[in-house]
Design a protein around this motif. Structure first.
Motif, PDB file in Angstrom:
ATOM      1  N   ASP A   1       0.834  -1.203   0.000  1.00  6.92           N
ATOM      2  CA  ASP A   1       0.000   0.000   0.000  1.00  6.92           C
ATOM      3  C   ASP A   1       0.872   1.258   0.000  1.00  6.92           C
ATOM      4  O   ASP A   1       0.603   2.217  -0.739  1.00  6.92           O
ATOM      5  CB  ASP A   1      -0.929  -0.005   1.217  1.00  6.92           C
ATOM      6  CG  ASP A   1      -1.976  -1.104   1.135  1.00  6.92           C
ATOM      7  OD1 ASP A   1      -2.439  -1.384   0.013  1.00  6.92           O
ATOM      8  OD2 ASP A   1      -2.322  -1.685   2.176  1.00  6.92           O
TER       9      ASP A   1
ATOM     10  N   SER B   1      -2.484   0.743  -9.393  1.00  3.08           N
ATOM     11  CA  SER B   1      -3.034  -0.579  -9.058  1.00  3.08           C
ATOM     12  C   SER B   1      -2.008  -1.657  -9.356  1.00  3.08           C
ATOM     13  O   SER B   1      -1.169  -1.515 -10.261  1.00  3.08           O
ATOM     14  CB  SER B   1      -4.309  -0.871  -9.861  1.00  3.08           C
ATOM     15  OG  SER B   1      -5.304   0.083  -9.582  1.00  3.08           O
TER      16      SER B   1
ATOM     17  N   ASP C   1      -3.322  -9.179  -9.723  1.00  3.46           N
ATOM     18  CA  ASP C   1      -3.030 -10.550  -9.304  1.00  3.46           C
ATOM     19  C   ASP C   1      -2.498 -11.339 -10.496  1.00  3.46           C
ATOM     20  O   ASP C   1      -3.143 -11.368 -11.552  1.00  3.46           O
ATOM     21  CB  ASP C   1      -4.301 -11.221  -8.767  1.00  3.46           C
ATOM     22  CG  ASP C   1      -4.002 -12.565  -8.135  1.00  3.46           C
ATOM     23  OD1 ASP C   1      -3.657 -13.503  -8.888  1.00  3.46           O
ATOM     24  OD2 ASP C   1      -4.131 -12.684  -6.909  1.00  3.46           O
TER      25      ASP C   1
ATOM     26  N   LYS D   1      -4.629  -4.757  -5.380  1.00  2.00           N
ATOM     27  CA  LYS D   1      -4.536  -3.602  -4.489  1.00  2.00           C
ATOM     28  C   LYS D   1      -4.536  -2.338  -5.335  1.00  2.00           C
ATOM     29  O   LYS D   1      -4.121  -2.364  -6.505  1.00  2.00           O
ATOM     30  CB  LYS D   1      -3.266  -3.654  -3.630  1.00  2.00           C
ATOM     31  CG  LYS D   1      -3.322  -4.615  -2.446  1.00  2.00           C
ATOM     32  CD  LYS D   1      -2.063  -4.518  -1.612  1.00  2.00           C
ATOM     33  CE  LYS D   1      -2.167  -5.383  -0.365  1.00  2.00           C
ATOM     34  NZ  LYS D   1      -3.183  -4.861   0.585  1.00  2.00           N
TER      35      LYS D   1
ATOM     36  N   TRP E   1       5.627  -7.178  -3.489  1.00  2.00           N
ATOM     37  CA  TRP E   1       4.781  -8.337  -3.796  1.00  2.00           C
ATOM     38  C   TRP E   1       5.441  -9.624  -3.303  1.00  2.00           C
ATOM     39  O   TRP E   1       4.771 -10.518  -2.777  1.00  2.00           O
ATOM     40  CB  TRP E   1       4.520  -8.397  -5.296  1.00  2.00           C
ATOM     41  CG  TRP E   1       3.576  -9.488  -5.707  1.00  2.00           C
ATOM     42  CD1 TRP E   1       3.899 -10.711  -6.200  1.00  2.00           C
ATOM     43  CD2 TRP E   1       2.152  -9.447  -5.647  1.00  2.00           C
ATOM     44  NE1 TRP E   1       2.768 -11.441  -6.453  1.00  2.00           N
ATOM     45  CE2 TRP E   1       1.672 -10.695  -6.128  1.00  2.00           C
ATOM     46  CE3 TRP E   1       1.225  -8.491  -5.244  1.00  2.00           C
ATOM     47  CZ2 TRP E   1       0.321 -10.993  -6.204  1.00  2.00           C
ATOM     48  CZ3 TRP E   1      -0.126  -8.787  -5.329  1.00  2.00           C
ATOM     49  CH2 TRP E   1      -0.568 -10.018  -5.798  1.00  2.00           C
TER      50      TRP E   1
END
Length: 687
Positions: free
Chosen positions: A210, A232, A235, A243, A327
């Motif tokens: 974030d 953004s 996935d 996210k 990530w």
């Protein structure tokens, strides 16, 4: 079902541990490379350092960086690392029509053998070189050079994750070169320099997704002087937004913007895309790619600015590694949680150590058993901390052995084994698995006690029965009793007593085998005579049955004649018991491929296929009317199997329900010298 042995939990735990190790390696490389980008080190030195990171990470022999000139026709050697190269810095190579051109135009790695004429004399190769990789060095979606990597034979072919890591190094080098050019072009812009510097400081060492997304968006908004946009991350498996952060937009507007072609193109190609809108607002889009993760920053209606595209290109490169590292850290946390969940749900004590025998984690059962806490003891050596030298040695030395240990409060018996956890990079770790076998041992001890009791308690009355029966038989033979009647009765008594004696001998054999007290007496045995002796004894009790023996009279074998004779007797007796006259039982024997093969066949009721796999188990009786009719204790075939195993042989059955059975035993060949040499070990109950 025990964990780590042919189970889904075992494979899952091994895969999870491998992913954790790879995430850490990739995270470390990404962090070090991002520090280079953010540092004030001269670009040439930074590129050499980045090459060194790639060489160390991949175990390469050598790596060289060649930068493409503005015309796209010449590659110039700029930096190198690893083993010393004979090519001086500044060496140039013509690009058109070569493998170099294919690597540049295809923007993907090219693998060449070290003997390829296109690289002979131009690329440093060695006697131990396995292959040469030509990796495109990319910046802002374009190939700006080539990273040449020589891999040793011992290293072999790179895996997909390793190839991605090496491509990451190449792309970062491209970012360093691009940074150098762009920094010179925008040196006059104090505001931009401040954005880059503060943004780099905020990104380096930050693994919170974030926070990284927020920094990437804030930096891009500052560069473009707009107030609307979003960042953004997607996935990798589903392609959905995992996210995101936004400024001045709602979720519906973000969904519409993500669907626009220029945003999709920027995400797919990891490039900077600028659009000019008539009805729809113009966009400035920076696509990111780090490992297997993709992200995007979308700026809505930025003011016209010729410097925006190169600025976003540099910022995109700066953010890519931080997003990939974030990530990876999120995945590491998720995988660690999965590993903890898997281990905590397993009832058996489990303990995981690394290649230096340092504790990684332990499930609650292991923590209670060993009196330790994973949270406080992680990273410490397990030597001297487990309270059991056998288990510590098993974990430190590894191996496939299984040890039994007696420990805990209350004390319990555990079967301990170690499973190596194979990792894609680095040395393997080890998992200690403890299975509670206390109840099984208690059951086995109960069976052994039962067998010993039966043998000892029945032997005394049996001796008396046989003594009286033989006394009466002698009187009948002297005429003091009606001889014909008394002889028949007493012979029956004697025969049944003989059966009871053999039963007791079987039980005692089982007891000796299970306590390792049974021994072999190896000698040269005539197999024909051994079988004939058993046949004559059994046909006396079955006068209406026929046993056909087809065995060469000269066939001899080194074995324990008493025990092999007992096995053959059991097999023939079962064949007579579970078949009917006038069908004959056959017994054959011959030598084949260095083994003695004995076969006993009947045409009786046969055995159900579902029972074949268990008929040699202890106290196992095949269910069925005929079996119940003939009785039995369920130890005959178990004893046969154990006696044959003592010889190092095999026993098996081929049976069809309703058509009969064929039992086989196979004894290995041994010389007289081998037989004599094995006697001491067998006398000690070791075999």
């Amino acid at each position: 079902m025990p964990l780590f042995k042919g189970s889904t939990q075992t494979q899952g735990a091994q895969a999870v541990s491998g992913q954790i190790d790879w995430s850490r390696a990739a995270l470390d490389a990404a962090f070090r490379l991002s520090q280079l980008v953010a540092s004030a080190i001269p670009p040439e030195d930074a590129m050499r350092t980045a090459i060194g990171i790639g060489v160390g990470l991949m175990g390469a022999e050598h790596a060289s960086l060649m930068i493409l000139d503005d015309a796209g026709v010449t590659l110039t050697l700029t930096a190198s690392g690893g083993r010393i190269s004979q090519m001086p810095i500044g060496t140039q190579i013509s690009v058109p029509g070569t493998a170099w051109a294919r690597a540049l135009m295809g923007a993907r790695p090219t693998v060449l053998p070290p003997t390829d004429p296109q690289i002979t004399g131009l690329v440093p190769v060695y006697a131990t070189t396995h292959s040469v990789l030509l990796l495109p060095v990319r910046s802002n979606g374009s190939s700006t050079g080539i990273l040449i990597v020589a891999l040793p034979t011992a290293r072999g072919v790179l895996s997909d994750p390793e190839m991605q890591a090496l491509q990451m190094v190449a792309d970062q080098i491209g970012t360093l070169a691009a940074k150098h050019r762009i920094e010179r072009a925008v040196a006059s812009s104090t505001a931009l320099s401040q954005v880059l510097q503060s943004g780099a400081q905020a990104l380096v060492g930050n693994h919170d997704l974030d926070g990284i997304l927020q920094t990437c968006l804030d930096g891009a908004l500052s560069m473009s002087e707009t107030t609307q946009g979003f960042a953004s991350i997607f996935d990798p498996e589903t392609g959905a937004i995992a996210k995101g952060v936004f400024r001045g937009l709602d979720t519906e507007a973000i969904r519409d913007l993500v669907a626009r072609p220029e945003v999709q193109a920027a995400v797919a190609d990891a490039q900077v895309v600028l659009s000019e809108g008539d009805v729809m607002p113009p966009l400035a889009v920076a696509g990111f790619a780090g490992g297997d993760v993709k992200a995007v920053v979308v700026l809505v209606a930025p003011p016209p600015n010729d410097e925006l595209e190169p600025r976003l290109g540099l910022w995109r490169a700066q953010c890519s590694l931080s997003l990939a590292a974030g990530w990876a850290r999120a995945n590491e946390d998720r995988i660690s949680h999965q590993l903890s969940s898997v281990m905590s749900t397993v009832k058996q004590p489990l303990l995981l150590v690394d290649h230096k025998s340092r504790l990684v984690t332990a499930n609650p059962s292991a923590e209670q058993l060993f009196g330790m806490s994973s949270d406080f003891s992680a990273g410490e050596t397990i030597v001297g901390r487990m309270g059991n030298e056998v288990l510590e040695k098993l974990l430190v030395e590894g191996g496939l052995g299984v040890e039994e240990v007696y420990m805990g409060n209350p004390p319990m018996t555990y079967s301990a084994r170690v499973v190596d956890v194979v990792l894609p990079t680095g040395p393997p770790g080890r998992v200690l698995v403890l299975d509670d076998v206390s109840s099984g041992q208690q059951t086995a001890q109960t069976h052994r006690d039962f067998v010993a009791m039966i043998g000892h308690e029945l032997r005394t009355p049996l001796t008396l029965v046989k003594g009286f029966a033989r006394t009466l038989l002698r009187r009948a033979e002297k005429g003091t009793l009606d001889q014909e009647e008394a002889r028949d009765v007493l012979r029956t008594i004697d025969g049944r007593a003989g059966q009871l004696e053999r039963l007791i001998e079987d039980l005692l054999y089982v007891s000796k085998i299970e306590t390792r007290e049974a021994t072999l007496r190896i000698e040269d045995v005539k197999i024909h005579d051994l079988v004939e002796e058993a046949v004559q004894d059994l046909t006396h009790d079955h006068p209406d049955r026929d046993v056909q023996v087809d065995i060469p009279s000269e066939l001899t074998w080194y074995c324990d004649g008493t025990k092999v004779g007992l096995v053959i007797r059991h097999l023939i007796e079962n064949a007579l018991k579970y078949s009917e006259a006038p069908e004959a039982v056959t017994a054959t024997a011959n030598e084949k491929d260095g083994e003695l093969i004995v076969e006993v066949a009947d045409k009786g009721i046969g055995i159900l296929s579902s029972d074949v796999s268990t008929i040699f188990d202890r106290f196992r009786q095949v269910d069925g009317t005929s079996t119940r009719k003939h009785g039995g204790t369920g130890i005959g075939l178990y004893l046969c199997a154990e006696l044959i195993n003592m010889h190092g042989g095999r026993i098996w059955v081929d049976s069809i329900w309703g058509k009969g059975s064929r039992f086989f035993i196979a004894l290995p060949q041994r010389s007289r010298i081998d037989a004599l040499a094995s006697l001491p070990a067998r006398d000690q109950g070791l075999v």
